[in-house]
Design a protein around this motif. Structure first.
Motif, PDB file in Angstrom:
ATOM      1  N   ALA A   1       0.840  -1.198   0.000  1.00 14.88           N
ATOM      2  CA  ALA A   1       0.000   0.000   0.000  1.00 14.88           C
ATOM      3  C   ALA A   1       0.874   1.246   0.000  1.00 14.88           C
ATOM      4  CB  ALA A   1      -0.913   0.000   1.225  1.00 14.88           C
ATOM      5  N   MET A   2       0.423   2.276  -0.683  1.00 14.96           N
ATOM      6  CA  MET A   2       1.180   3.511  -0.742  1.00 14.96           C
ATOM      7  C   MET A   2       1.269   4.169   0.649  1.00 14.96           C
ATOM      8  SD  MET A   2       2.396   4.052  -3.788  1.00 14.96           S
ATOM      9  CE  MET A   2       2.681   2.261  -3.883  1.00 14.96           C
ATOM     10  N   PRO A   3       2.342   4.918   0.905  1.00 12.77           N
ATOM     11  CA  PRO A   3       2.544   5.511   2.236  1.00 12.77           C
ATOM     12  C   PRO A   3       1.455   6.513   2.615  1.00 12.77           C
ATOM     13  CG  PRO A   3       4.564   5.585   0.923  1.00 12.77           C
ATOM     14  CD  PRO A   3       3.470   5.182  -0.004  1.00 12.77           C
ATOM     15  N   THR A   4       1.088   6.505   3.871  1.00 13.85           N
ATOM     16  CA  THR A   4       0.194   7.496   4.458  1.00 13.85           C
ATOM     17  C   THR A   4       0.784   7.904   5.805  1.00 13.85           C
ATOM     18  OG1 THR A   4      -1.140   5.922   5.720  1.00 13.85           O
ATOM     19  CG2 THR A   4      -1.793   6.313   3.421  1.00 13.85           C
ATOM     20  N   PRO A   5       0.345   9.024   6.384  1.00 21.31           N
ATOM     21  CA  PRO A   5       0.850   9.416   7.707  1.00 21.31           C
ATOM     22  C   PRO A   5       0.557   8.405   8.804  1.00 21.31           C
ATOM     23  CG  PRO A   5      -0.148  11.298   6.619  1.00 21.31           C
ATOM     24  CD  PRO A   5      -0.471  10.091   5.775  1.00 21.31           C
ATOM     25  N   GLU A   6      -0.402   7.497   8.553  1.00 23.82           N
ATOM     26  CA  GLU A   6      -0.694   6.453   9.527  1.00 23.82           C
ATOM     27  C   GLU A   6       0.348   5.336   9.471  1.00 23.82           C
ATOM     28  OE1 GLU A   6      -4.638   3.989  11.016  1.00 23.82           O
ATOM     29  OE2 GLU A   6      -4.379   4.355   8.874  1.00 23.82           O
ATOM     30  N   LEU A   7       0.998   5.186   8.330  1.00 26.91           N
ATOM     31  CA  LEU A   7       1.963   4.113   8.137  1.00 26.91           C
ATOM     32  C   LEU A   7       3.403   4.555   8.305  1.00 26.91           C
ATOM     33  CD1 LEU A   7       0.356   2.476   4.961  1.00 26.91           C
ATOM     34  CD2 LEU A   7       0.291   1.579   7.301  1.00 26.91           C
ATOM     35  N   ALA A   8       3.691   5.800   7.990  1.00 22.74           N
ATOM     36  CA  ALA A   8       5.063   6.290   8.021  1.00 22.74           C
ATOM     37  C   ALA A   8       5.092   7.714   8.548  1.00 22.74           C
ATOM     38  CB  ALA A   8       5.684   6.240   6.619  1.00 22.74           C
ATOM     39  N   VAL A   9       6.230   8.089   9.097  1.00 22.59           N
ATOM     40  CA  VAL A   9       6.408   9.440   9.624  1.00 22.59           C
ATOM     41  C   VAL A   9       6.826  10.336   8.466  1.00 22.59           C
ATOM     42  CG1 VAL A   9       7.604  10.877  11.304  1.00 22.59           C
ATOM     43  CG2 VAL A   9       7.068   8.504  11.862  1.00 22.59           C
ATOM     44  N   ILE A  10       5.873  11.044   7.913  1.00 19.59           N
ATOM     45  CA  ILE A  10       6.131  11.866   6.724  1.00 19.59           C
ATOM     46  C   ILE A  10       5.427  13.208   6.864  1.00 19.59           C
ATOM     47  CG2 ILE A  10       6.522   9.946   5.131  1.00 19.59           C
ATOM     48  CD1 ILE A  10       3.617  10.125   4.263  1.00 19.59           C
ATOM     49  N   GLY A  11       5.888  14.178   6.091  1.00 17.43           N
ATOM     50  CA  GLY A  11       5.219  15.456   6.006  1.00 17.43           C
ATOM     51  C   GLY A  11       5.277  16.297   7.268  1.00 17.43           C
TER      52      GLY A  11
END
Length: 323
Positions: free
Chosen positions: A219-229
């Motif tokens: 699945a593509m990254p989201t803020p729930e899966l990775a620390v981004i943004g």
């Protein structure tokens, strides 16, 4: 088991890349070989408890044939990670989360160096470090910039000095340590009786034998899966994205020199004494948080200078399965 970092005191200050000080911080050159750090006191589960928790919880990666590198035809393909190839790896263990400020501070306090007074991480000055030890901790203590083990005077550092001992900034104990150089990460892992993972061990742990795109699946990254943004300088406690399994909040140092794929362990890229840029893996919350950068085969990132600490680079340790 515990190990002792059998290093001599740092032997020289290393040349700096010429970068106008008005534009950016001084930066040590990646070309000279890494420095040594002083010999640390033996790590002990009683006097150094936080590392012991991390070490005991290391995740096992079984021996097997792992897909490594980028396919040529894929929406997230990366030429620097080609060709895709299969690699047989021995079983190993790797930290489930990145090394924290509290854990790295334990290591610093085991070194025979003298810290003085009190200062938050990012505010440490020459007044807080004894003269013989300043080149280990202060990026801005001299020109050319020294090859430190951690840049405690960088504004993004979150380890400081409290009453003459190294300590995390308040509320940052469980956040991943940043501003460590490659040599500092290597010294910490050796002190723990471990090592830095090679870049293919990192990739194998992230992708599995199944060849996932990301640690959590495809699945593509989201803020729930990775620390981004997140804004620059923002970190979160390790393990804050449990659905991401092995969340990529920071880039991470590996043992490997920057050499092209296919990977060969016997071509000098795993020589820890050679100079040169070291591969960092994973994405980060500032510069490399798009799917093409977060994909687990990516090995193209903006910063790989091992002689400088970085706000977006942390690390985790690995060990042979017998340890």
């Amino acid at each position: 088991m515990c190990g002792v970092a059998g290093f001599a005191r740092i032997f020289a200050l290393l040349a700096a890349l010429f970068v106008p000080s008005s534009l950016m911080a001084q930066t040590a050159s990646p070309d000279p070989p890494p420095p040594a750090s002083p010999q640390a006191a033996k790590c002990d589960r009683t006097t150094h408890p936080t590392w012991a928790v991390q070490h005991a919880a290391m995740g096992a990666t079984p021996a097997g044939d792992y897909p490594i590198g980028s396919p040529a035809r894929h929406a997230l393909a990366n030429r620097a990670a080609m060709p895709a190839h299969e690699l047989s790896l021995r079983a190993f263990k790797i930290d489930r989360t990145e090394v924290t400020n509290a854990q790295f501070a334990e290591f610093l306090n085991a070194l025979p160096v003298k810290a003085m007074g009190t200062a938050l991480g990012g505010k440490v000055t020459a007044d807080n470090i004894a003269p013989p030890d300043r080149a280990l901790f202060l990026e801005f203590s001299s020109r050319p910039s020294p090859y430190t083990i951690i840049d405690l005077d960088d504004e993004e550092a979150r380890i400081g000095v409290r009453d003459g001992r190294f300590a995390p900034n308040p509320d940052f104990d469980r956040h991943p340590v940043t501003e460590t150089t490659w040599a500092g990460a290597l010294a910490y892992c050796r002190w723990r009786g471990a090592r830095l993972p090679s870049e293919v061990e990192w990739e194998a742990a992230a992708r599995g034998i199944q060849g996932r795109l990301f640690p959590w699946g495809n699945a593509m990254p989201t803020p729930e899966l990775a620390v981004i943004g997140l804004p620059s300088g923002t970190t979160v406690p390790v393990g804050s994205r449990p659905k991401g399994a092995t969340p990529q909040g920071l880039l991470e140092w590996t043992s490997s020199l920057d050499r092209p794929y296919p990977y060969r362990a016997d071509d000098g890229r795993e020589d820890l004494t050679r100079p040169g840029e070291r591969i960092v893996r994973g994405g980060n919350y500032i510069f490399d948080d798009t799917p093409d950068k977060l994909v687990a085969w990516n090995r193209t990132v903006a910063w790989r200078n091992p002689a400088t600490g970085h706000r977006q680079i942390g690390f985790r340790c690995a060990a042979d399965s017998a340890l």
